[in-house]
Design an enzyme around this catalytic site. Structure first.
Site, mmCIF file in Angstrom:
data_model
loop_
_atom_site.group_PDB
_atom_site.id
_atom_site.type_symbol
_atom_site.label_atom_id
_atom_site.label_comp_id
_atom_site.label_asym_id
_atom_site.label_seq_id
_atom_site.Cartn_x
_atom_site.Cartn_y
_atom_site.Cartn_z
ATOM 1 N N LYS A 179 0.863 -1.193 0.000
ATOM 2 C CA LYS A 179 0.000 0.000 0.000
ATOM 3 C C LYS A 179 0.891 1.231 0.000
ATOM 4 O O LYS A 179 1.481 1.586 1.007
ATOM 5 C CB LYS A 179 -0.879 -0.021 1.251
ATOM 6 C CG LYS A 179 -2.220 0.610 1.148
ATOM 7 C CD LYS A 179 -2.363 2.078 1.036
ATOM 8 C CE LYS A 179 -2.021 3.103 1.995
ATOM 9 N NZ LYS A 179 -1.782 4.394 1.326
ATOM 10 N N GLY A 233 6.283 5.397 8.259
ATOM 11 C CA GLY A 233 5.505 6.635 8.180
ATOM 12 C C GLY A 233 5.639 7.399 9.480
ATOM 13 O O GLY A 233 6.591 7.197 10.244
ATOM 14 N N GLU A 236 2.651 9.343 14.533
ATOM 15 C CA GLU A 236 1.211 9.433 14.823
ATOM 16 C C GLU A 236 0.456 8.257 14.179
ATOM 17 O O GLU A 236 -0.337 7.586 14.832
ATOM 18 C CB GLU A 236 0.740 10.751 14.216
ATOM 19 C CG GLU A 236 -0.556 11.249 14.703
ATOM 20 C CD GLU A 236 -0.991 12.445 13.837
ATOM 21 O OE1 GLU A 236 -0.158 13.041 13.124
ATOM 22 O OE2 GLU A 236 -2.195 12.720 13.871
ATOM 23 N N THR A 237 0.746 7.987 12.897
ATOM 24 C CA THR A 237 0.071 6.861 12.230
ATOM 25 C C THR A 237 0.573 5.542 12.813
ATOM 26 O O THR A 237 -0.205 4.606 12.983
ATOM 27 C CB THR A 237 0.317 6.902 10.701
ATOM 28 O OG1 THR A 237 0.042 8.211 10.230
ATOM 29 C CG2 THR A 237 -0.562 5.925 9.957
ATOM 30 N N GLY A 238 1.860 5.471 13.138
ATOM 31 C CA GLY A 238 2.421 4.252 13.720
ATOM 32 C C GLY A 238 1.690 3.844 14.987
ATOM 33 O O GLY A 238 1.421 2.676 15.238
ATOM 34 N N GLU A 255 8.609 1.871 11.352
ATOM 35 C CA GLU A 255 9.726 2.791 11.098
ATOM 36 C C GLU A 255 9.109 4.177 11.076
ATOM 37 O O GLU A 255 8.427 4.543 10.110
ATOM 38 C CB GLU A 255 10.359 2.478 9.732
ATOM 39 C CG GLU A 255 11.098 1.168 9.666
ATOM 40 C CD GLU A 255 12.475 1.230 10.319
ATOM 41 O OE1 GLU A 255 13.003 2.340 10.526
ATOM 42 O OE2 GLU A 255 13.018 0.165 10.622
ATOM 43 N N CYS A 289 13.479 10.857 7.019
ATOM 44 C CA CYS A 289 13.269 10.502 8.422
ATOM 45 C C CYS A 289 14.557 10.722 9.215
ATOM 46 O O CYS A 289 14.534 11.050 10.382
ATOM 47 C CB CYS A 289 12.827 9.058 8.528
ATOM 48 S SG CYS A 289 13.972 7.913 7.751
ATOM 49 N N GLU A 390 8.908 16.812 14.749
ATOM 50 C CA GLU A 390 9.485 16.534 13.432
ATOM 51 C C GLU A 390 8.810 17.476 12.426
ATOM 52 O O GLU A 390 7.585 17.474 12.294
ATOM 53 C CB GLU A 390 9.208 15.076 13.035
ATOM 54 C CG GLU A 390 9.866 14.716 11.717
ATOM 55 C CD GLU A 390 9.503 13.320 11.224
ATOM 56 O OE1 GLU A 390 8.326 12.941 11.301
ATOM 57 O OE2 GLU A 390 10.416 12.615 10.750
HETATM 58 P P1 NAD Z 1 2.014 8.884 7.075
HETATM 59 O O1 NAD Z 1 2.082 8.273 8.414
HETATM 60 O O2 NAD Z 1 1.019 9.970 6.842
HETATM 61 O O3 NAD Z 1 1.705 7.782 5.956
HETATM 62 C C1 NAD Z 1 2.530 6.654 5.758
HETATM 63 C C2 NAD Z 1 1.713 5.573 5.063
HETATM 64 O O4 NAD Z 1 0.677 5.154 5.946
HETATM 65 C C3 NAD Z 1 1.019 6.010 3.783
HETATM 66 O O5 NAD Z 1 1.002 4.944 2.860
HETATM 67 C C4 NAD Z 1 -0.385 6.321 4.257
HETATM 68 O O6 NAD Z 1 -1.363 6.220 3.237
HETATM 69 C C5 NAD Z 1 -0.582 5.235 5.297
HETATM 70 N N1 NAD Z 1 -1.591 5.550 6.307
HETATM 71 C C6 NAD Z 1 -2.010 6.764 6.737
HETATM 72 N N2 NAD Z 1 -2.965 6.627 7.674
HETATM 73 C C7 NAD Z 1 -3.135 5.292 7.865
HETATM 74 C C8 NAD Z 1 -3.970 4.515 8.706
HETATM 75 N N3 NAD Z 1 -4.833 5.079 9.559
HETATM 76 N N4 NAD Z 1 -3.887 3.175 8.641
HETATM 77 C C9 NAD Z 1 -2.997 2.570 7.798
HETATM 78 N N5 NAD Z 1 -2.195 3.266 6.957
HETATM 79 C C10 NAD Z 1 -2.257 4.609 6.993
HETATM 80 O O7 NAD Z 1 3.491 9.367 6.747
HETATM 81 P P2 NAD Z 1 4.007 10.160 5.460
HETATM 82 O O8 NAD Z 1 3.594 11.586 5.611
HETATM 83 O O9 NAD Z 1 3.624 9.426 4.231
HETATM 84 O O10 NAD Z 1 5.593 10.002 5.625
HETATM 85 C C11 NAD Z 1 6.350 10.854 6.395
HETATM 86 C C12 NAD Z 1 6.700 10.220 7.722
HETATM 87 O O11 NAD Z 1 7.365 8.973 7.501
HETATM 88 C C13 NAD Z 1 7.668 11.044 8.539
HETATM 89 O O12 NAD Z 1 7.236 11.072 9.873
HETATM 90 C C14 NAD Z 1 8.988 10.285 8.422
HETATM 91 O O13 NAD Z 1 9.879 10.494 9.479
HETATM 92 C C15 NAD Z 1 8.508 8.885 8.346
HETATM 93 N N6 NAD Z 1 9.545 8.023 7.744
HETATM 94 C C16 NAD Z 1 10.238 7.149 8.552
HETATM 95 C C17 NAD Z 1 11.264 6.359 8.011
HETATM 96 C C18 NAD Z 1 12.042 5.400 8.873
HETATM 97 O O14 NAD Z 1 12.726 4.544 8.316
HETATM 98 N N7 NAD Z 1 11.982 5.503 10.173
HETATM 99 C C19 NAD Z 1 11.568 6.461 6.659
HETATM 100 C C20 NAD Z 1 10.852 7.375 5.880
HETATM 101 C C21 NAD Z 1 9.829 8.144 6.433
#
Ligand code: NAD
Length: 495
Positions: A179, A233, A236-238, A255, A289, A390
């Site tokens: 996804k 991601g 917050e979503t995690g 992550e 990230c 962040e």
């Molecule tokens: P996000 O959390 O908004 O979205 C990430 C993914 O999750 C997307 O595919 C999104 O559609 C999906 N998603 C959103 N809400 C969801 C839900 N309720 N249930 C299931 N899936 C859902 O993050 P983003 O804005 O796409 O990415 C930026 C973030 O990612 C930053 O916080 C960054 O630090 C983090 N990130 C972390 C790493 C790492 O390795 N630690 C690497 C890259 C990015």
């Protein structure tokens, strides 16, 4: 510069077929120009269930897990070769959707190719152990694939981060439903399109669905036919994913976000430390990230180091990622732009000193995109929002520090624990700081991992579990103990 591109439309990829959704479509647009790049399915939860069923059927049939490691390795190698062969077209599309400079897009695809190659060989090194071997009493400890895995990927490095999940999942013998984030659905589905031509991948092993995270992403996380979710991601979503995954206690690895410190001591090699500090925050317009978004400079060199830093940061060439002279592209979307500008305003209101940038670029061609100047705040205090949250944009907080203990204390003053950089020539300093800082990775006199052999992941609220390296493979395996008694008579276990 090549700019011509005809927007393509993608449907979902389920059980080896391209399947239309009845939910309509989502669009991705070039953040540098606003032009349409691609359309992808706005899937409904039932489309996701369909993809999960296909992955379940493929897993339960053993069509993938029972292949010999050498056969799985061959498929991963073919994928890697495909990425290398198609790198021009894929990197062009990656730049169109994310805005990052073309050279960075190529670097990302090379990283993905390298990761897939690494997991091709790793799949042949999944071993077990025999912790008991005594007369007729033998114990085998073996590793088996976790099962059906949901791979949820963000937009900032969509293909390399996908390879960090797909490579080990396939090497372990799992089946997957991918996804991607909405902004990068086109590049992800094009990647899936390319790998779908590899004949040795049985239908249902790789499935991919596109659409909004809160509806279809959550279906992937809640569905009890999914055994594991690998998510990259925001924190917050995690957090939501961890809650939703409780339906069937599925395994999760997360992550998440970061607020990494880049620590520069007065004995550092400034020829390395300065460009690295600039690049580690402004690369990808700060949307990494692992960005070094908090720069800590020893007070004895603060004035001279920051004079050079400000000068270098102000000269960064901002523009369309397709232009070969561009060093920094736009941020990915209007909502990301508003978020980052909100943080800049909060920094000013809280009394931090804006010493570089701080503005959105709106003149000429810039007006069509989401361009923000490289921005530097000094005089930052630890309680400020810009220091704690962040930002995920080209905004840096700078603080002076006195000595090792002070640097460790400032660096650890965050809920995140993803990574960090230390620049020094003193081994004593390096070891003290490396051991004092609570992050999953610490780079010394360098920035970023040297290759896929090493693990990456976070302490504290930066996540759970590890990706890349053998640790990343173990996340897709579970451990089984088979206890054998090599006689046919009952014998009471004596502990
Ligand atoms: P996000 O959390 O908004 O979205 C990430 C993914 O999750 C997307 O595919 C999104 O559609 C999906 N998603 C959103 N809400 C969801 C839900 N309720 N249930 C299931 N899936 C859902 O993050 P983003 O804005 O796409 O990415 C930026 C973030 O990612 C930053 O916080 C960054 O630090 C983090 N990130 C972390 C790493 C790492 O390795 N630690 C690497 C890259 C990015």
């Amino acid at each position: 510069m090549q700019t011509k591109y005809e927007a393509k439309s993608y449907s979902n990829y389920i059980a080896g077929e391209w399947v239309e959704s009845t939910g309509g479509s989502i669009e991705s647009r070039n953040p540098a120009t606003g032009e349409l790049v691609s359309r992808a399915a706005r899937s409904k939860p039932e489309d996701v269930s369909h993809a999960i069923e296909a992955a379940r059927k493929a897993f339960d049939s053993g069509v993938w897990a029972s292949k010999r490691p050498a056969e799985r390795a061959k498929v991963l190698l073919e994928m890697s070769e495909m990425v290398r062969k198609e790198i021009d077209g894929l990197s062009f599309l990656l730049t169109l959707e994310t805005g990052k400079p073309l050279a960075d897009s190529k670097g990302e695809l090379l990283n993905a190719a390298n990761v897939l190659e690494y997991y091709a060989s790793a799949s042949r090194h999944i071993t077990g152990r025999i912790p008991r071997y005594s007369g007729t009493d033998v114990s085998l400890v073996v590793h088996e694939p976790v099962g059906v895995c949901g791979l949820i990927v963000p937009w900032n490095s969509p293909i390399s981060l996908l390879s960090w999940k797909l490579g080990p999942a396939l090497a372990a013998g799992c089946t997957v439903v991918i996804k991607p984030a909405g902004y990068t659905s086109g590049i992800t589905m094009e990647f899936v399109n390319q790998i779908s031509s590899i004949e040795e991948i049985p239908p249902g092993v790789i499935n991919a669905v596109t659409g909004p995270g809160d509806s279809i992403g959550s279906e992937l996380v809640k569905n009890t036919n999914v055994d594991k979710v690998s998510f990259t991601g925001s924190t917050e979503t995690g957090r939501k994913i961890m809650e939703m995954a409780s339906t069937n206690l599925k395994k999760v690895n997360l992550e998440c976000g970061g607020k990494s410190a880049d620590i520069v001591f007065d004995d550092a090699n400034m020829e390395g430390a300065l460009p690295s500090a600039v690049w580690s925050i402004f690369r990808s317009a700060g949307q990494s990230c692992n960005a070094g978004s908090r720069l800590l400079v020893q007070e004895t060199i603060y004035d001279s180091f920051m004079k050079d830093f400000r000068e270098t940061a102000s000269k960064i060439r901002i523009g369309n990622g397709l232009d070969p002279v561009t060093e920094m592209g736009p941020v990915v979307s209007e909502s990301q732009l508003n978020r980052v500008m909100g943080h800049i305003e909060s920094g000013k209101e809280d009394g931090a000193r804006l010493t570089v940038g701080g503005k959105r670029l709106v003149e000429g061609d810039y007006a069509r995109g989401f361009f923000i100047q490289p921005t530097v705040f000094e005089g930052v205090e630890r309680g400020m929002r810009i220091f704690q949250e962040e930002i995920f944009g080209p905004v840096l907080c700078v603080l002076p520090f006195v000595n090792e203990d002070d640097a460790i204390s400032i660096a650890n003053d965050t809920k995140f624990g993803l990574a960090g950089d230390v620049w020094s020539r003193s081994l004593t300093r390096i070891m003290k700081v490396s051991q004092g800082i609570r992050t999953g990775t610490l780079w010394v006199n360098r920035h970023l991992n040297p290759g896929p052999e090493v693990p990456f992941g976070g302490y504290k609220q930066s996540g759970l579990g590890r990706e890349t390296g053998m640790e990343g493979l173990m996340e897709f395996l579970q451990t089984k103990h088979i206890s054998l008694q090599l006689t046919d008579s009952f014998e009471r276990v004596r502990r």
